[in-house]
Design an enzyme around this catalytic site. Structure first.
Site, PDB file in Angstrom:
ATOM      1  N   SER A 158       0.864  -1.191   0.000  1.00  0.00           N
ATOM      2  CA  SER A 158       0.000   0.000   0.000  1.00  0.00           C
ATOM      3  C   SER A 158       0.890   1.228   0.000  1.00  0.00           C
ATOM      4  CB  SER A 158      -0.855   0.000   1.269  1.00  0.00           C
ATOM      5  OG  SER A 158      -1.457   1.263   1.470  1.00  0.00           O
ATOM      6  N   TYR A 171      -2.021  -1.080  10.210  1.00  0.00           N
ATOM      7  CA  TYR A 171      -2.077  -1.250   8.751  1.00  0.00           C
ATOM      8  C   TYR A 171      -0.709  -0.911   8.139  1.00  0.00           C
ATOM      9  CZ  TYR A 171      -4.083  -1.073   4.017  1.00  0.00           C
ATOM     10  OH  TYR A 171      -4.368  -1.305   2.684  1.00  0.00           O
TER      11      TYR A 171
HETATM   12  P1  NAD Z   1     -11.809  -5.506  -0.492  1.00  0.00           P
HETATM   13  O1  NAD Z   1     -12.183  -5.353   0.932  1.00  0.00           O
HETATM   14  O2  NAD Z   1     -12.825  -5.232  -1.533  1.00  0.00           O
HETATM   15  O3  NAD Z   1     -11.203  -6.953  -0.795  1.00  0.00           O
HETATM   16  C1  NAD Z   1     -10.406  -7.657   0.118  1.00  0.00           C
HETATM   17  C2  NAD Z   1     -10.848  -9.113   0.072  1.00  0.00           C
HETATM   18  O4  NAD Z   1      -9.996  -9.862   0.943  1.00  0.00           O
HETATM   19  C3  NAD Z   1     -12.279  -9.294   0.575  1.00  0.00           C
HETATM   20  O5  NAD Z   1     -12.975 -10.114  -0.339  1.00  0.00           O
HETATM   21  C4  NAD Z   1     -12.109  -9.977   1.926  1.00  0.00           C
HETATM   22  O6  NAD Z   1     -13.193 -10.823   2.259  1.00  0.00           O
HETATM   23  C5  NAD Z   1     -10.822 -10.733   1.719  1.00  0.00           C
HETATM   24  N1  NAD Z   1     -10.078 -11.036   2.958  1.00  0.00           N
HETATM   25  C6  NAD Z   1      -9.788 -10.197   3.965  1.00  0.00           C
HETATM   26  N2  NAD Z   1      -9.064 -10.828   4.901  1.00  0.00           N
HETATM   27  C7  NAD Z   1      -8.891 -12.100   4.467  1.00  0.00           C
HETATM   28  C8  NAD Z   1      -8.225 -13.235   4.986  1.00  0.00           C
HETATM   29  N3  NAD Z   1      -7.583 -13.182   6.155  1.00  0.00           N
HETATM   30  N4  NAD Z   1      -8.255 -14.390   4.264  1.00  0.00           N
HETATM   31  C9  NAD Z   1      -8.899 -14.457   3.073  1.00  0.00           C
HETATM   32  N5  NAD Z   1      -9.551 -13.411   2.544  1.00  0.00           N
HETATM   33  C10 NAD Z   1      -9.542 -12.244   3.230  1.00  0.00           C
HETATM   34  O7  NAD Z   1     -10.540  -4.510  -0.692  1.00  0.00           O
HETATM   35  P2  NAD Z   1      -9.464  -4.365  -1.885  1.00  0.00           P
HETATM   36  O8  NAD Z   1      -9.241  -2.921  -2.094  1.00  0.00           O
HETATM   37  O9  NAD Z   1      -9.818  -5.211  -3.046  1.00  0.00           O
HETATM   38  O10 NAD Z   1      -8.157  -4.939  -1.151  1.00  0.00           O
HETATM   39  C11 NAD Z   1      -7.209  -5.782  -1.790  1.00  0.00           C
HETATM   40  C12 NAD Z   1      -5.823  -5.481  -1.239  1.00  0.00           C
HETATM   41  O11 NAD Z   1      -5.414  -4.165  -1.621  1.00  0.00           O
HETATM   42  C13 NAD Z   1      -5.710  -5.527   0.283  1.00  0.00           C
HETATM   43  O12 NAD Z   1      -4.492  -6.160   0.651  1.00  0.00           O
HETATM   44  C14 NAD Z   1      -5.651  -4.062   0.667  1.00  0.00           C
HETATM   45  O13 NAD Z   1      -4.999  -3.843   1.899  1.00  0.00           O
HETATM   46  C15 NAD Z   1      -4.883  -3.497  -0.495  1.00  0.00           C
HETATM   47  N6  NAD Z   1      -5.032  -2.058  -0.679  1.00  0.00           N
HETATM   48  C16 NAD Z   1      -6.264  -1.521  -0.845  1.00  0.00           C
HETATM   49  C17 NAD Z   1      -6.378  -0.147  -1.030  1.00  0.00           C
HETATM   50  C18 NAD Z   1      -7.711   0.516  -1.259  1.00  0.00           C
HETATM   51  O14 NAD Z   1      -7.754   1.767  -1.207  1.00  0.00           O
HETATM   52  N7  NAD Z   1      -8.783  -0.205  -1.551  1.00  0.00           N
HETATM   53  C19 NAD Z   1      -5.225   0.661  -1.014  1.00  0.00           C
HETATM   54  C20 NAD Z   1      -3.983   0.065  -0.835  1.00  0.00           C
HETATM   55  C21 NAD Z   1      -3.895  -1.313  -0.666  1.00  0.00           C
END
Ligand code: NAD
Length: 281
Positions: A158, A171
């Protein structure tokens, strides 16, 4: 289809947290480009995550979208924090599809909390899902990849993995940790035909940022803030004047790092963060 994104005909790609959001976008994109797909998601809410996580219907919908491309899909309800579950998923993929060529350690949660009141349960959830989950995924796939002499591992960090953020102690620690893990494993596997790289996204338009908890944090002055109300506040976290990016902006880089042609890129962190990387080293 952009040729820079590669063809994945005959490859097997594993993506964690793929019931929705970025993980779903990656899974469908690999399938559209010819890969068979292996996905997992915990499909359960957490007591300390203040927004709904994905559910089993979401996971089924990703399977439907993958299979609509004509590719095969193994999908299991599994928590990446569970090492045995990740080992079992990879063993099943190797038994049914022959191998795992590409792994995207994507699953994660966001639990903002001030350090003065952060509970151990909050800390543990974030470290388990965001850091230990990435370790479990990487550890489960790397043995087979090294043995076969081919692999592409992509971890999702991130912009908070390269800076600090208010209420982001857990985080940020987890996402800095992902980068340390990625660089170390990249060196360990440098002789094995396996590359290991991280992506550092900015705000991405998924349920992780579009939820009541985050909207209330962004606009405490409003009773029921809308996406239009929070967009300018999210934009202040970027350098370019955009509140959030489409998940496919991350997918495009995942595809690039997974391509055969990226054989000599390893141990790097690619920011896709609307210019924020200019502020960190
Ligand atoms: P999201 O919440 O839509 O998707 C995350 C998915 O991971 C969900 O389906 C959730 O059920 C699943 N999940 C969470 N913990 C889990 C676990 N322990 N085991 C299995 N599944 C699990 O969010 P996203 O934006 O698609 O996130 C994807 C990645 O991107 C994450 O690692 C997040 O930290 C990272 N990220 C997101 C953002 C943002 O702004 N959305 C920014 C930087 C990084």
């Amino acid at each position: 289809m952009n040729s820079l994104e590669g063809s994945f005909e005959g490859k097997v790609a594993l993506i964690t947290g793929a019931a929705r959001g970025q993980g779903r976008a990656h899974a469908v994109a690999f399938a559209e480009r010819g890969a068979d797909i292996v996905i997992c998601d915990r499909c359960e809410n957490s007591d300390v995550v203040a927004y709904p996580l994905a559910n089993e219907e979401d996971l089924k919908e990703t399977v439907r979208l993958v299979e609509a491309t004509g590719r095969r899909c193994i999908a299991v309800k599994a928590d990446t924090a569970d090492r045995d579950a990740m080992d079992a998923l990879v063993a099943r993929a190797e038994a049914e599809f022959g191998r795992v060529d590409i792994a995207v350690a994507n699953a994660g949660v966001s639990v903002p909390a001030p350090i003065t009141s952060m509970t151990s349960a909050q800390w543990n959830e974030v470290i388990s899902s965001n850091l230990t989950g990435v370790f479990n995924t990487v550890a489960a796939v790397s043995g087979g990849m090294a043995e076969r002499g081919y692999g592409r591992i992509i971890t999702i960090s991130s912009m908070m993995g390269r800076s600090g953020g208010t209420q982001m102690a857990a985080y940020g620690a987890s996402k800095w940790g992902v980068i340390g893990l990625t660089k170390s494993v990249s060196l360990e596997l440098a002789n094995s035909g396996v590359t290991v790289n991280a992506i550092a996204p900015g705000n991405i338009s998924t349920p992780m940022i579009h939820n009541d908890m985050m909207y209330a944090m962004m606009r405490p002055d409003l009773e029921s803030p809308t996406a239009d109300d929070v967009e300018p506040v999210y934009a202040t976290l970027h350098a370019q004047p955009v509140g959030w990016l489409d998940p496919f902006e991350i997918t495009r880089v995942v595809l690039f790092l997974a391509a055969d042609a990226s054989a000599h890129m390893s141990g790097i962190v690619v920011p896709v963060d609307a210019g924020v990387a200019a502020r960190s080293n």
